[in-house]
Design a protein around this motif. Structure first.
Motif, mmCIF file in Angstrom:
data_model
loop_
_atom_site.group_PDB
_atom_site.id
_atom_site.type_symbol
_atom_site.label_atom_id
_atom_site.label_comp_id
_atom_site.label_asym_id
_atom_site.label_seq_id
_atom_site.Cartn_x
_atom_site.Cartn_y
_atom_site.Cartn_z
ATOM 1 N N GLU A 77 0.846 -1.183 0.000
ATOM 2 C CA GLU A 77 0.000 0.000 0.000
ATOM 3 C C GLU A 77 0.881 1.233 0.000
ATOM 4 O O GLU A 77 1.803 1.348 0.799
ATOM 5 N N ASN A 78 0.601 2.133 -0.925
ATOM 6 C CA ASN A 78 1.292 3.416 -0.960
ATOM 7 C C ASN A 78 0.410 4.441 -1.667
ATOM 8 O O ASN A 78 0.876 5.174 -2.554
ATOM 9 N N VAL A 231 11.154 4.836 -5.990
ATOM 10 C CA VAL A 231 10.037 5.252 -5.132
ATOM 11 C C VAL A 231 10.582 6.216 -4.087
ATOM 12 O O VAL A 231 11.672 5.998 -3.550
ATOM 13 N N SER A 233 9.221 9.128 -0.817
ATOM 14 C CA SER A 233 8.114 9.669 -0.029
ATOM 15 C C SER A 233 8.256 11.176 0.070
ATOM 16 O O SER A 233 9.329 11.729 -0.197
ATOM 17 N N GLY A 234 7.162 11.816 0.471
ATOM 18 C CA GLY A 234 7.193 13.262 0.635
ATOM 19 C C GLY A 234 8.060 13.675 1.813
ATOM 20 O O GLY A 234 8.355 12.878 2.701
ATOM 21 N N ARG A 235 8.495 14.916 1.783
ATOM 22 C CA ARG A 235 9.270 15.467 2.897
ATOM 23 C C ARG A 235 8.335 16.272 3.779
ATOM 24 O O ARG A 235 7.518 17.060 3.289
ATOM 25 N N ARG A 251 12.183 15.114 -7.077
ATOM 26 C CA ARG A 251 13.234 14.286 -6.473
ATOM 27 C C ARG A 251 13.210 12.861 -7.014
ATOM 28 O O ARG A 251 14.257 12.245 -7.259
ATOM 29 N N TYR B 48 9.721 -0.147 6.065
ATOM 30 C CA TYR B 48 8.632 -1.082 5.744
ATOM 31 C C TYR B 48 7.742 -1.226 6.973
ATOM 32 O O TYR B 48 8.220 -1.564 8.055
ATOM 33 N N GLN B 60 4.158 6.228 5.977
ATOM 34 C CA GLN B 60 4.482 7.660 5.957
ATOM 35 C C GLN B 60 3.991 8.350 7.237
ATOM 36 O O GLN B 60 4.696 9.179 7.818
ATOM 37 N N SER B 69 12.111 11.313 6.224
ATOM 38 C CA SER B 69 11.383 12.263 5.390
ATOM 39 C C SER B 69 11.991 12.304 4.003
ATOM 40 O O SER B 69 13.081 12.829 3.808
ATOM 41 N N GLY B 70 11.281 11.726 3.049
ATOM 42 C CA GLY B 70 11.774 11.702 1.680
ATOM 43 C C GLY B 70 12.139 10.305 1.216
ATOM 44 O O GLY B 70 12.012 9.987 0.040
ATOM 45 N N GLN B 71 12.611 9.473 2.126
ATOM 46 C CA GLN B 71 13.040 8.132 1.755
ATOM 47 C C GLN B 71 11.837 7.290 1.305
ATOM 48 O O GLN B 71 10.701 7.562 1.690
ATOM 49 N N PRO B 72 12.101 6.224 0.521
ATOM 50 C CA PRO B 72 11.009 5.323 0.149
ATOM 51 C C PRO B 72 10.510 4.533 1.356
ATOM 52 O O PRO B 72 11.321 3.992 2.119
ATOM 53 N N VAL B 73 9.217 4.483 1.513
ATOM 54 C CA VAL B 73 8.617 3.680 2.591
ATOM 55 C C VAL B 73 7.378 2.976 2.032
ATOM 56 O O VAL B 73 6.742 3.466 1.100
ATOM 57 N N TYR B 74 7.060 1.844 2.605
ATOM 58 C CA TYR B 74 5.992 0.977 2.094
ATOM 59 C C TYR B 74 5.186 0.414 3.258
ATOM 60 O O TYR B 74 5.745 0.110 4.302
ATOM 61 N N THR B 75 3.910 0.240 3.022
ATOM 62 C CA THR B 75 3.082 -0.505 3.966
ATOM 63 C C THR B 75 2.753 -1.854 3.327
ATOM 64 O O THR B 75 2.350 -1.907 2.169
#
Lengths: 380, 380
Positions: A77-78, A231, A233-235, A251, B48, B60, B69-75
């Motif tokens: 999920e993302n 991939v 994520s937001g900051r 980015r 993760y 997130q 903040s900014g790095q890729p993250v996943y659920t």
């Protein structure tokens, strides 16, 4: 890291499928994928399903029905980047050598919600405050029009172009062109956005086969190469941020261009996350395919047309193809796969050999704090 | 593949936390993890999150609050194996060299459901048919007692042992021992299972830091090595299956033993998915730490006690520690990390150097068709 290819793509047409669950739609797409590629489910080492609202064990509920039985499978999920995140994990599994063959698919049935804002969680403070997605994008639109001299007519051009593209796409939710009059007289949603500036909530599913070079040769279907899969994520910001600059897209794209060794000017086509017409302007600039504040000019000059400088959303984009959240990031790659292998039929972009797909979703704590994914694909 | 280590663990105590969301609980666990390991959020390359019911963009919503903040993250969702699946993906990212440092966490607030069966999806046919989890495990219990001569008193022994273990665990949902009388007089749930044969629905979160050898040395905290990380899904059956043999556990464990080069007899401790007392018998046999049909004898002989042949669920297991779905697979690894680094305090298993964690969840289309994960950890 090993080279990774896409060796097949399949879609359950987007639209309204109230009688089908997300699992049913996903099952249809993966079944079509196996048929198209003529492979058996035993060949699949691992499966990744992208979905936001499909429920628990969705990957199993889909894949066991096609005979993928026993292998590790995951649901990821993302938000709007769920499907592209599933593809990224599939890419990583094959690139690292952990798997030779992975299926990545996305599926969603949004009809089940019966309308209204899609909740991120049971106590979504942004929805409670009225900051639903159309409102967030409307604010960005207001600022963009103010800063750069675009007009509502420029937003309307995005809808016209993408509906024109989608009119030729048998997989699109909307397969009819719209006129400027129709767009400008559609009902207001969040000023300056009108209904036809907004993508529809759709149901649908899409699937791709991700595999190593050796296996791709063995399967023998047309292939494309995944040159970048990124991939981000937001900051987190609580202070001022420029609403016309989707930092998350910039980015993510920057990292993808570097990974692929590709420049924006190399792109023949882009499938872009045009959830709202303004989104095409914002993200085209952040992706580097238009100068800052100039995307509306590029569209007016036909540069984003199917036969233009760089075709933007030749499949119709979210505005026309629709937006079943978890499926969108995968269908973009399906459409690009068909483009780069010369199978896009009436949608074909002339001499397409380099394509980029872009999704971004969510908006917690600000305008672009969710997830973003960019994939760059080239002809094999 | 590179060596992968766990360099820190943290838990938000399990129990009832009605006022906190899954994001709040996860935030607490990850904050404790960063404090414990004295690392900054910038060091984390990827995140993760395992959760079944936490909603969209949960990774997130947790990680941005701690500064990732900014790095890729996943659920990631995989029913009761969600947290362990998140850990597996973190392991894969570090093992493949894609990341040097990953955070894997699981979080869940089940109080929000207010009781009743946890739904897999909005139209869960198994729940509609009455085949909720206690019913599924009750059928397996009936068959096991019939086939192997165990009695209800044997099931009760599991509850007594695990509640005794958990009584010393400050992170456990239930921190009190129970007597045979209490178990046998607790209210019937699904014959032969009574309330105290069933784990509670809990709220809680757990997090681990997963990193490469070089980074582990740099961080300088006590570490353990992940010797195996394996996820499998159930195999689809509509025909007869042996309800006393959890094939999914056996297959997953077999792959893990092979990857780790470890035999069942090498294990000092096992954190096992004892969602119901019968589950400890079934899974102990499938994990190979008891002979087929003999797990109840091993328990009667004290072999699974903290100072026995192999300590089974020395932290209290699901029966005592509780079961916040997405958090369980991670908390098992936290507890094992503390055991193998000699930090388990009153829970310490003497001379523990090899530990295994096991979760299995779901039950679509049959008794064990969900997801299963096994991790094997050794002292560094």
């Amino acid at each position: 890291m090993r080279e990774v290819h896409i060796a097949g793509a399949a879609v359950h047409p987007f639209g309204k499928s109230r009688g089908k669950t997300a699992a049913d739609l996903g099952y249809d797409a993966v079944t079509r994928l196996l048929t198209t590629t003529s492979i058996g489910p035993d060949l699949i080492d691992v499966g990744y399903c992208g979905s936001s609202y499909g429920g628990s064990l969705l990957a199993q509920r889909v894949l066991q029905r096609v005979g993928v039985s026993g292998q590790p499978v995951y649901t990821v999920e993302n938000a709007c980047a769920s499907g592209a995140s599933a593809l990224h994990l599939a890419w990583q599994a094959v690139a690292s050598g952990a798997a030779d063959c992975a299926v990545a698919f996305g599926t969603e049935n949004l009809s089940g919600f019966g309308g209204g804002a899609l909740p991120l969680t049971t106590n979504d403070i942004e929805i409670e405050l009225g900051l639903v997605m159309p409102a967030a994008y409307a604010m960005r639109a207001q600022r963009h029009l103010h800063d750069f001299g675009a007009t509502e007519a420029d937003l309307t051009m995005v809808s016209i172009k993408n509906r024109r593209n989608g009119a030729a796409n048998p997989r699109a939710h909307f397969q009819a062109e719209v006129s400027a009059d129709q767009v400008e007289n559609s009902r207001p949603v969040a000023d300056p956005l009108r209904l036809l500036h907004c993508c529809p909530n759709s149901d649908g599913a899409a699937a791709v086969l991700v595999c190593s070079s050796d296996l791709a040769r063995e399967i023998g279907t047309p292939t494309v190469r995944i040159r970048a899969s990124v991939v981000r994520s937001g900051r987190f910001h609580t202070s001022y941020r420029d609403m016309t600059w989707p930092d998350i897209t910039a980015r993510t794209a920057e990292a993808a261009y570097e990974m692929a060794g590709v420049r924006p000017s190399d792109l023949d086509l882009v499938e872009l996350h045009d959830a709202f017409s303004i989104a095409e302007l914002l993200h085209a600039e952040a992706l580097g395919i238009a100068a800052r504040g100039k995307a509306h000019r590029a569209i007016a000059d036909g540069e984003f047309d199917r036969d233009g400088r760089v075709a933007v959303s030749p499949s119709g984009g979210l505005l026309s193809r629709g937006h079943p959240v978890g499926a969108t990031g995968v269908v973009q790659v399906c459409e690009t796969y068909w483009q780069l292998t010369g199978q896009a039929g009436r949608l074909q972009v002339p001499a397409a050999s380099v394509g980029l797909t872009h999704v971004t979703g969510g908006g917690i704590y600000g305008v672009d704090n969710g997830a973003c994914a960019v994939h760059i694909l080239t002809s094999d």
